[in-house]
Design a protein around this motif. Sequence first.
Motif, short mmCIF file in Angstrom:
data_model
loop_
_atom_site.label_atom_id
_atom_site.label_comp_id
_atom_site.label_asym_id
_atom_site.label_seq_id
_atom_site.Cartn_x
_atom_site.Cartn_y
_atom_site.Cartn_z
N MET A 36 0.84 -1.20 0.00
CA MET A 36 0.00 0.00 0.00
C MET A 36 0.88 1.26 0.00
O MET A 36 1.91 1.29 0.65
CB MET A 36 -0.91 -0.01 1.23
CG MET A 36 -1.84 1.20 1.32
SD MET A 36 -2.93 1.38 -0.11
CE MET A 36 -3.88 -0.13 0.01
N ILE A 37 0.45 2.27 -0.74
CA ILE A 37 1.21 3.51 -0.82
C ILE A 37 1.18 4.21 0.55
O ILE A 37 0.11 4.39 1.13
CB ILE A 37 0.62 4.44 -1.89
CG1 ILE A 37 0.70 3.77 -3.26
CG2 ILE A 37 1.32 5.78 -1.92
CD1 ILE A 37 0.05 4.56 -4.36
N PRO A 38 2.32 4.63 1.09
CA PRO A 38 2.35 5.32 2.38
C PRO A 38 1.56 6.63 2.35
O PRO A 38 1.42 7.24 1.29
CB PRO A 38 3.85 5.58 2.60
CG PRO A 38 4.56 4.62 1.71
CD PRO A 38 3.66 4.42 0.53
N PRO A 39 1.06 7.08 3.52
CA PRO A 39 0.26 8.31 3.58
C PRO A 39 0.98 9.53 2.99
O PRO A 39 0.35 10.36 2.35
CB PRO A 39 0.00 8.49 5.08
CG PRO A 39 0.07 7.10 5.63
CD PRO A 39 1.10 6.38 4.82
N LYS A 40 2.30 9.65 3.22
CA LYS A 40 3.02 10.81 2.69
C LYS A 40 2.97 10.84 1.17
O LYS A 40 2.76 11.90 0.55
CB LYS A 40 4.47 10.79 3.16
CG LYS A 40 5.28 12.00 2.66
CD LYS A 40 6.72 11.92 3.09
CE LYS A 40 7.50 13.14 2.59
NZ LYS A 40 7.43 13.27 1.11
N GLU A 41 3.14 9.67 0.53
CA GLU A 41 3.09 9.63 -0.92
C GLU A 41 1.68 9.86 -1.44
O GLU A 41 1.49 10.42 -2.52
CB GLU A 41 3.66 8.29 -1.42
CG GLU A 41 5.15 8.14 -1.15
CD GLU A 41 5.73 6.90 -1.78
OE1 GLU A 41 5.04 6.26 -2.59
OE2 GLU A 41 6.88 6.57 -1.45
N THR A 42 0.68 9.43 -0.67
CA THR A 42 -0.71 9.71 -1.05
C THR A 42 -0.97 11.21 -1.01
O THR A 42 -1.63 11.77 -1.89
CB THR A 42 -1.69 8.98 -0.11
OG1 THR A 42 -1.40 7.58 -0.11
CG2 THR A 42 -3.13 9.19 -0.55
N ARG A 43 -0.43 11.88 0.01
CA ARG A 43 -0.57 13.34 0.11
C ARG A 43 0.15 14.02 -1.06
O ARG A 43 -0.38 14.98 -1.64
CB ARG A 43 0.02 13.82 1.45
CG ARG A 43 -0.17 15.30 1.76
CD ARG A 43 -1.60 15.64 2.10
NE ARG A 43 -2.06 14.93 3.27
CZ ARG A 43 -1.96 15.37 4.52
NH1 ARG A 43 -1.42 16.55 4.76
NH2 ARG A 43 -2.45 14.67 5.54
N ASP A 44 1.33 13.53 -1.41
CA ASP A 44 2.06 14.09 -2.56
C ASP A 44 1.27 13.89 -3.86
O ASP A 44 1.27 14.76 -4.73
CB ASP A 44 3.44 13.44 -2.67
CG ASP A 44 4.38 13.87 -1.55
OD1 ASP A 44 4.08 14.88 -0.90
OD2 ASP A 44 5.40 13.19 -1.33
N LEU A 45 0.64 12.74 -3.99
CA LEU A 45 -0.18 12.47 -5.17
C LEU A 45 -1.34 13.46 -5.25
O LEU A 45 -1.64 14.00 -6.32
CB LEU A 45 -0.70 11.03 -5.13
CG LEU A 45 -1.67 10.61 -6.23
CD1 LEU A 45 -1.05 10.83 -7.61
CD2 LEU A 45 -2.07 9.15 -6.04
N ALA A 46 -1.98 13.72 -4.11
CA ALA A 46 -3.08 14.69 -4.08
C ALA A 46 -2.58 16.08 -4.48
O ALA A 46 -3.23 16.78 -5.27
CB ALA A 46 -3.70 14.74 -2.68
N ARG A 47 -1.41 16.47 -3.97
CA ARG A 47 -0.85 17.78 -4.32
C ARG A 47 -0.54 17.86 -5.81
O ARG A 47 -0.76 18.90 -6.44
CB ARG A 47 0.44 18.03 -3.53
CG ARG A 47 0.23 18.35 -2.07
CD ARG A 47 1.49 18.95 -1.46
NE ARG A 47 1.34 19.12 -0.02
CZ ARG A 47 1.83 18.26 0.87
NH1 ARG A 47 2.49 17.18 0.47
NH2 ARG A 47 1.65 18.45 2.16
N SER A 48 -0.04 16.76 -6.39
CA SER A 48 0.31 16.79 -7.81
C SER A 48 -0.94 16.96 -8.67
O SER A 48 -0.90 17.65 -9.69
CB SER A 48 1.07 15.52 -8.19
OG SER A 48 0.21 14.40 -8.25
N LEU A 49 -2.05 16.33 -8.27
CA LEU A 49 -3.30 16.49 -9.02
C LEU A 49 -3.81 17.92 -8.95
O LEU A 49 -4.28 18.49 -9.94
CB LEU A 49 -4.35 15.52 -8.48
CG LEU A 49 -4.12 14.03 -8.74
CD1 LEU A 49 -5.16 13.19 -8.02
CD2 LEU A 49 -4.15 13.73 -10.23
#
Length: 229
Positions: free
Chosen positions: A1-14
């Motif tokens: 599973m993708i770690p929370p920090k990378e999920t937050r980075d993904l949200a920022r990139s979108l």
Amino acid sequence: MIPPKETRDLARSLVAREADTSSTSLHTEPATVRVYDRLRRQFSAPVGVDAFQVLASRALALAKSESRRLSAVQITANGGLRGLGEVESETGTDGDGEVGVILIAQLLGLFLTFLGEATTLRLIEDLRRQVDVRTESATTEPAPLASTADGPMMAAAFEDLLLEIDRLRSVSEHIAALADKHPGMEDGLVSVAENIRSIATVLDVFTLIRSKAGGSQEEPNLQTNIYMN
């Protein structure tokens, strides 16, 4: 599973991509609101409006625990978002959409959990392409979500889950009935009954989402897909 920090980075990139592609347009809503609307349309298609609304409400509850500025934000009956634009307007440009990013990251995290990484990232990649090429209407046939051989196994798993969901709801009803018989324990028993009913609802949504999505998928290439650049 993708770690929370990378999920937050993904949200920022979108959000950053939406802001970049819309910089010359006459949009009045913040980029985070537009990203949420795009995610709602993209994810409601495979899982249904009701399932999306349940997960969006849960995502908002988790996001509110991180930021009290989201207290006035609401999820509507059809999964729409109400109040985030006003909150980000009050926050000002210094906030850089971070309040909305918290909500989007929580929503992505839930879909990564319930829908699986491969399906979630593929849907986001499709969304990214829509943002990049707004006028292009692709008509290519979507890739199959699961092999035919997996069908009987998945069907058996769904049947087992549905039986457990029914049992949980039955237990919840029995405990609620006990609360009427024992007034001195009413508050505690009602709370337990509601918690068990909530677990049954989450399992129900999980079963619905996975059955519509076609079950587990092959592992995605996280190195090339995670930031969607």
